[in-house]
Design a protein around this motif. Structure first.
Motif, PDB file in Angstrom:
ATOM      1  N   UNK A 123       0.815  -1.214   0.000  1.00  0.00           N
ATOM      2  CA  UNK A 123       0.000   0.000   0.000  1.00  0.00           C
ATOM      3  C   UNK A 123       0.846   1.260   0.000  1.00  0.00           C
ATOM      4  N   UNK A 124       1.945   1.249   0.764  1.00  0.00           N
ATOM      5  CA  UNK A 124       2.741   2.457   0.966  1.00  0.00           C
ATOM      6  C   UNK A 124       3.915   2.582   0.005  1.00  0.00           C
ATOM      7  N   UNK A 125       4.171   1.573  -0.809  1.00  0.00           N
ATOM      8  CA  UNK A 125       5.323   1.611  -1.702  1.00  0.00           C
ATOM      9  C   UNK A 125       5.235   2.716  -2.747  1.00  0.00           C
ATOM     10  N   UNK A 126       6.353   2.950  -3.402  1.00  0.00           N
ATOM     11  CA  UNK A 126       6.401   4.006  -4.426  1.00  0.00           C
ATOM     12  C   UNK A 126       5.410   3.743  -5.553  1.00  0.00           C
ATOM     13  N   UNK A 127       5.194   2.478  -5.875  1.00  0.00           N
ATOM     14  CA  UNK A 127       4.200   2.092  -6.880  1.00  0.00           C
ATOM     15  C   UNK A 127       2.991   1.438  -6.221  1.00  0.00           C
ATOM     16  N   UNK A 128       2.817   1.734  -4.940  1.00  0.00           N
ATOM     17  CA  UNK A 128       1.736   1.120  -4.188  1.00  0.00           C
ATOM     18  C   UNK A 128       0.387   1.762  -4.438  1.00  0.00           C
ATOM     19  N   UNK A 129      -0.591   1.317  -3.664  1.00  0.00           N
ATOM     20  CA  UNK A 129      -1.975   1.743  -3.879  1.00  0.00           C
ATOM     21  C   UNK A 129      -2.143   3.251  -3.695  1.00  0.00           C
ATOM     22  N   UNK A 130      -1.588   3.802  -2.621  1.00  0.00           N
ATOM     23  CA  UNK A 130      -1.797   5.233  -2.328  1.00  0.00           C
ATOM     24  C   UNK A 130      -1.162   6.104  -3.401  1.00  0.00           C
ATOM     25  N   UNK A 131       0.097   5.854  -3.711  1.00  0.00           N
ATOM     26  CA  UNK A 131       0.771   6.663  -4.737  1.00  0.00           C
ATOM     27  C   UNK A 131       0.140   6.489  -6.111  1.00  0.00           C
ATOM     28  N   UNK A 132      -0.346   5.288  -6.409  1.00  0.00           N
ATOM     29  CA  UNK A 132      -0.998   5.064  -7.706  1.00  0.00           C
ATOM     30  C   UNK A 132      -2.279   5.887  -7.820  1.00  0.00           C
ATOM     31  N   UNK A 133      -3.068   5.915  -6.750  1.00  0.00           N
ATOM     32  CA  UNK A 133      -4.308   6.704  -6.763  1.00  0.00           C
ATOM     33  C   UNK A 133      -4.003   8.187  -6.895  1.00  0.00           C
ATOM     34  N   UNK A 134      -3.021   8.665  -6.129  1.00  0.00           N
ATOM     35  CA  UNK A 134      -2.679  10.088  -6.176  1.00  0.00           C
ATOM     36  C   UNK A 134      -2.157  10.489  -7.551  1.00  0.00           C
ATOM     37  N   UNK A 135      -1.429   9.593  -8.208  1.00  0.00           N
ATOM     38  CA  UNK A 135      -0.935   9.892  -9.557  1.00  0.00           C
ATOM     39  C   UNK A 135      -2.080   9.935 -10.564  1.00  0.00           C
ATOM     40  N   UNK A 136      -2.989   8.990 -10.468  1.00  0.00           N
ATOM     41  CA  UNK A 136      -4.117   8.969 -11.411  1.00  0.00           C
ATOM     42  C   UNK A 136      -4.999  10.192 -11.240  1.00  0.00           C
ATOM     43  N   UNK A 137      -5.078  10.706 -10.021  1.00  0.00           N
ATOM     44  CA  UNK A 137      -5.863  11.914  -9.767  1.00  0.00           C
ATOM     45  C   UNK A 137      -5.066  13.185 -10.069  1.00  0.00           C
ATOM     46  N   UNK A 138      -3.836  13.012 -10.534  1.00  0.00           N
ATOM     47  CA  UNK A 138      -2.955  14.143 -10.885  1.00  0.00           C
ATOM     48  C   UNK A 138      -2.680  15.054  -9.691  1.00  0.00           C
ATOM     49  N   UNK A 139      -2.679  14.473  -8.518  1.00  0.00           N
ATOM     50  CA  UNK A 139      -2.373  15.244  -7.313  1.00  0.00           C
ATOM     51  C   UNK A 139      -0.865  15.352  -7.122  1.00  0.00           C
ATOM     52  N   UNK A 140      -0.135  14.315  -7.502  1.00  0.00           N
ATOM     53  CA  UNK A 140       1.318  14.318  -7.361  1.00  0.00           C
ATOM     54  C   UNK A 140       1.943  13.901  -8.689  1.00  0.00           C
ATOM     55  N   UNK A 141       3.186  14.341  -8.890  1.00  0.00           N
ATOM     56  CA  UNK A 141       3.960  13.918 -10.053  1.00  0.00           C
ATOM     57  C   UNK A 141       4.977  12.835  -9.677  1.00  0.00           C
ATOM     58  N   UNK A 142       5.563  13.018  -8.508  1.00  0.00           N
ATOM     59  CA  UNK A 142       6.531  12.058  -8.000  1.00  0.00           C
ATOM     60  C   UNK A 142       5.927  11.324  -6.794  1.00  0.00           C
TER      61      UNK A 142
END
Length: 285
Positions: A123-142
């Motif tokens: 869940x917490x990994x760089x390619x985990x669930x949270x970061x994946x959701x935030x990227x798809x929502x364009x909230x974060x770039x990295x």
């Protein structure tokens, strides 16, 4: 005619045997903590107190401070997240709501610590669930760095501790006399005032119990900080493991274990004292 043994002895015997074994184990750790370390050997030397003076080094103090800090944060956030759940669990009017809350609260206890920790790693990994959701929502770039940080360790430990905290808080809330709340409401107090002036103070012993139990429990956490922290976030148990199994310094590992044990027992003693004072104040008021 043979005299039968008292009924309670049959049930007391297992507890006595367990206490004797625990005392023997603690004594063994104690005697290791005052023995000299022989590099490259599992054998220990003679009597010494160098293991306790070695704790004064900054690197070890940093681990001790981190352990207390992470344990305190875990206890506080577990309380803040668990109290609303425990309150709803006790005060819900519909049976199905209580059943769902009980299931959601207790189910994590049936999964092992390693399983839950690996789930948090995904869940917490760089390619985990949270970061994946935030990227798809364009909230974060990295990706946000959760792994190998204190934040990630605290998040996983809070989820690990919440079931116990919910059970303790639900027990305390269920013992609150509803007539006191009704009396305050009849005298014109708002629901918010009733909660802050009546319900919350009456559940304070349960709050203190939950805080101290989670704090003492978290201090002995090993798997979660080992996997989530990845060696960058060390707690006392991880440091004891490194000293005992990587360096084979069993005496110093025993010293660290004793420090963790004393800290846990000290927190339990403080809880007993604080709970007694609060109960006396509530009885007087």
């Amino acid at each position: 005619m043979t005299q039968r043994r008292p009924f309670f002895i049959t049930f007391l015997a297992p507890a006595v045997v367990t206490a004797v074994i625990l005392a023997a184990a603690i004594f063994e750790v104690l005697q290791y903590s005052v023995r000299e370390f022989i590099p490259g050997s599992l054998d220990v030397g003679g009597f010494t107190l160098d293991n306790f003076t070695r704790i004064n080094r900054p690197i070890y103090w940093l681990v001790l401070v981190d352990t207390f800090y992470i344990s305190l944060l875990t206890a506080v956030f577990s309380l803040l997240l668990s109290y609303p759940v425990a309150y709803a669990l006790v005060r819900a009017e519909r049976d199905w709501v209580r059943s769902v809350l009980v299931s959601l609260s207790i189910t994590p206890l049936f999964t092992g610590e390693i399983v839950r920790t690996f789930s948090w790693m995904l869940t917490l990994g760089s390619d985990g669930f949270i970061n994946s959701i935030l990227r798809k929502l364009s909230i974060i770039d990295m990706p946000i760095q959760f792994m190998y940080t204190r934040l990630g360790v605290v998040v996983a430990l809070v989820q690990f501790s919440m079931p116990v905290m919910i059970i303790l808080l639900a027990t305390a809330i269920s013992h609150v006399d509803r007539d006191c709340e009704k009396a305050a409401a009849n005298l014109g107090a708002s629901p918010t005032a009733v909660f802050w002036r009546i319900t919350l103070p009456l559940t304070m012993p349960g709050i203190l119990s939950g805080l101290v139990v989670v704090f003492a429990w978290t201090m002995s956490a090993f798997s979660t900080p080992q996997l989530i922290g990845g060696g960058k976030v060390l707690m006392i148990s991880n440091l004891a493991y490194l000293q005992g199994f990587s360096i084979l310094n069993l005496p110093f590992a025993a010293t660290l274990s004793l420090i963790a044990l004393v800290a846990a027992l000290g927190s339990l003693a403080l809880m007993k004292s604080a709970t007694g004072r609060i109960e006396k104040r509530l009885a007087i008021s």
